[in-house]
Write a protein that holds these residues in place. Structure first.
Motif, short mmCIF file in Angstrom:
data_model
loop_
_atom_site.label_atom_id
_atom_site.label_comp_id
_atom_site.label_asym_id
_atom_site.label_seq_id
_atom_site.Cartn_x
_atom_site.Cartn_y
_atom_site.Cartn_z
N ARG A 105 0.84 -1.21 0.00
CA ARG A 105 0.00 0.00 0.00
C ARG A 105 0.87 1.25 0.00
O ARG A 105 0.65 2.19 -0.77
N ASP A 106 1.88 1.28 0.87
CA ASP A 106 2.77 2.44 0.97
C ASP A 106 3.52 2.68 -0.35
O ASP A 106 3.70 3.82 -0.78
N VAL A 107 3.95 1.58 -0.98
CA VAL A 107 4.68 1.70 -2.24
C VAL A 107 3.77 2.25 -3.34
O VAL A 107 4.17 3.09 -4.14
N GLY A 108 2.53 1.79 -3.36
CA GLY A 108 1.57 2.31 -4.34
C GLY A 108 1.34 3.79 -4.16
O GLY A 108 1.36 4.58 -5.13
N TRP A 109 1.12 4.20 -2.91
CA TRP A 109 0.91 5.62 -2.62
C TRP A 109 2.14 6.45 -2.97
O TRP A 109 2.03 7.54 -3.53
N GLN A 110 3.33 5.91 -2.63
CA GLN A 110 4.56 6.65 -2.89
C GLN A 110 4.77 6.87 -4.39
O GLN A 110 5.17 7.95 -4.81
N MET A 212 10.58 4.45 -15.14
CA MET A 212 11.29 4.91 -13.93
C MET A 212 12.47 4.01 -13.56
O MET A 212 13.32 4.40 -12.77
N LYS A 213 12.50 2.79 -14.06
CA LYS A 213 13.57 1.81 -13.86
C LYS A 213 13.66 1.26 -12.44
O LYS A 213 14.12 0.14 -12.23
N TYR A 214 13.27 2.05 -11.46
CA TYR A 214 13.31 1.61 -10.07
C TYR A 214 11.90 1.56 -9.48
O TYR A 214 11.05 2.39 -9.82
N GLN A 215 11.70 0.62 -8.57
CA GLN A 215 10.48 0.64 -7.76
C GLN A 215 10.74 1.59 -6.60
O GLN A 215 11.76 1.48 -5.90
N LEU A 216 9.84 2.53 -6.39
CA LEU A 216 10.07 3.65 -5.48
C LEU A 216 9.38 3.42 -4.14
O LEU A 216 8.16 3.24 -4.08
N TYR A 217 10.16 3.44 -3.08
CA TYR A 217 9.67 3.21 -1.72
C TYR A 217 9.76 4.50 -0.91
O TYR A 217 10.63 5.35 -1.15
N PRO A 218 8.90 4.65 0.11
CA PRO A 218 9.04 5.81 1.01
C PRO A 218 10.31 5.69 1.84
O PRO A 218 10.80 4.59 2.10
#
Length: 258
Positions: A105-110, A212-218
């Motif tokens: 969920r946090d990754v989706g929001w981020q 974006m090449k990277y999966q973006l985490y908070p």
């Protein structure tokens, strides 16, 4: 892709995987990991087929597990790795941790927050979220919606964000493209990665693939991200904003098409 070319690609992926296993005989991997590690050379599905071929040939061994959320996962290892249980448990625990509902969920929001900030910072105006309409046009063919509708210089964009390791579903890409066309929007898919053939589909439709090449985490998940990078070699990061080059590619395209 022609069958012969596909077969040749699978042969190459099979050999690359075999080389990886032989060079890492006391490591435990999982299928998604290989798809991502080799995606600069082969589509995910080709790597996956090559991996299953090695399993069927008995050259590598596979063990089925289930994550705490019930999702099945297969861990794979060199056939000579006998005492693997501790390593398998460690890898499985890490996969389970980053697959947890709260993290997902946090990754989706981020992902959505960073993409939206990138557009707004560059003078795009947010008109709607979870949108099914633009101007006087309304999408009624399905219950799909677009993450954002943005506008600049009189051009409207329907933006879909997929902040995930794997490819987005192709049927969804097709449907969202149709949706944008129907509403008079240009489609933008902000994703970690897409196959080149799918990127060409987006381009042919008048849209843009924002890779974006990277999966973006908070940033609060930084410790987890460091372990994912170090232990699984996954393309994950915790930036405070989209990388400048990511938005510049889109801005250059926008300026050319205004």
């Amino acid at each position: 892709m022609p069958a012969k070319k596909t077969d040749a690609e699978q042969v190459g992926a099979r050999q690359a995987l075999l080389d990886l296993f032989n060079a890492n005989q006391e490591r435990v991997f999982y299928s998604r990991q290989f798809e991502v590690l080799l995606e600069d050379r082969w589509f995910h599905w080709i790597t996956n087929r090559a991996l299953h071929q090695l399993i069927e040939e008995g050259l590598v061994l596979s063990d089925p597990y289930r994550l705490s959320n019930g999702v099945p996962v297969f861990l794979v290892r060199h056939r000579g790795y006998r005492y693997h249980r501790r390593e398998s448990a460690r890898v499985l625990a890490l996969i389970d941790e980053y697959s947890h509902h709260d993290v997902s969920r946090d990754v989706g929001w981020q992902g959505e927050a960073l993409v939206l900030e990138g557009f707004v910072r560059n003078q795009f105006v947010l008109l709607d979220r979870n949108a099914q309409s633009y101007g006087d046009k309304v999408w009624t063919d399905s219950n799909h919606d677009l993450d954002f509708v943005l506008e600049r210089d009189g051009v409207g964009y329907g933006v879909e964000v997929k902040n995930q390791l794997g490819y987005m579903d192709h049927d969804e890409l097709v449907r969202k493209t149709e949706m944008c066309r129907s509403l008079g929007l240009r489609s933008v898919f902000a994703v970690r990665m897409l196959p080149k053939d799918w990127i060409n589909e987006v381009i042919d439709s008048g849209g843009f693939a924002l890779i974006m090449k990277y999966q973006l985490y908070p940033k609060a998940r930084r410790a987890l991200v460091e372990r994912m990078r170090e232990e699984l070699e996954l393309p994950v990061d915790t930036p405070g904003a989209l990388f400048d080059g990511t938005m510049k590619r889109f801005l250059d395209w926008h300026e050319k098409n205004v």
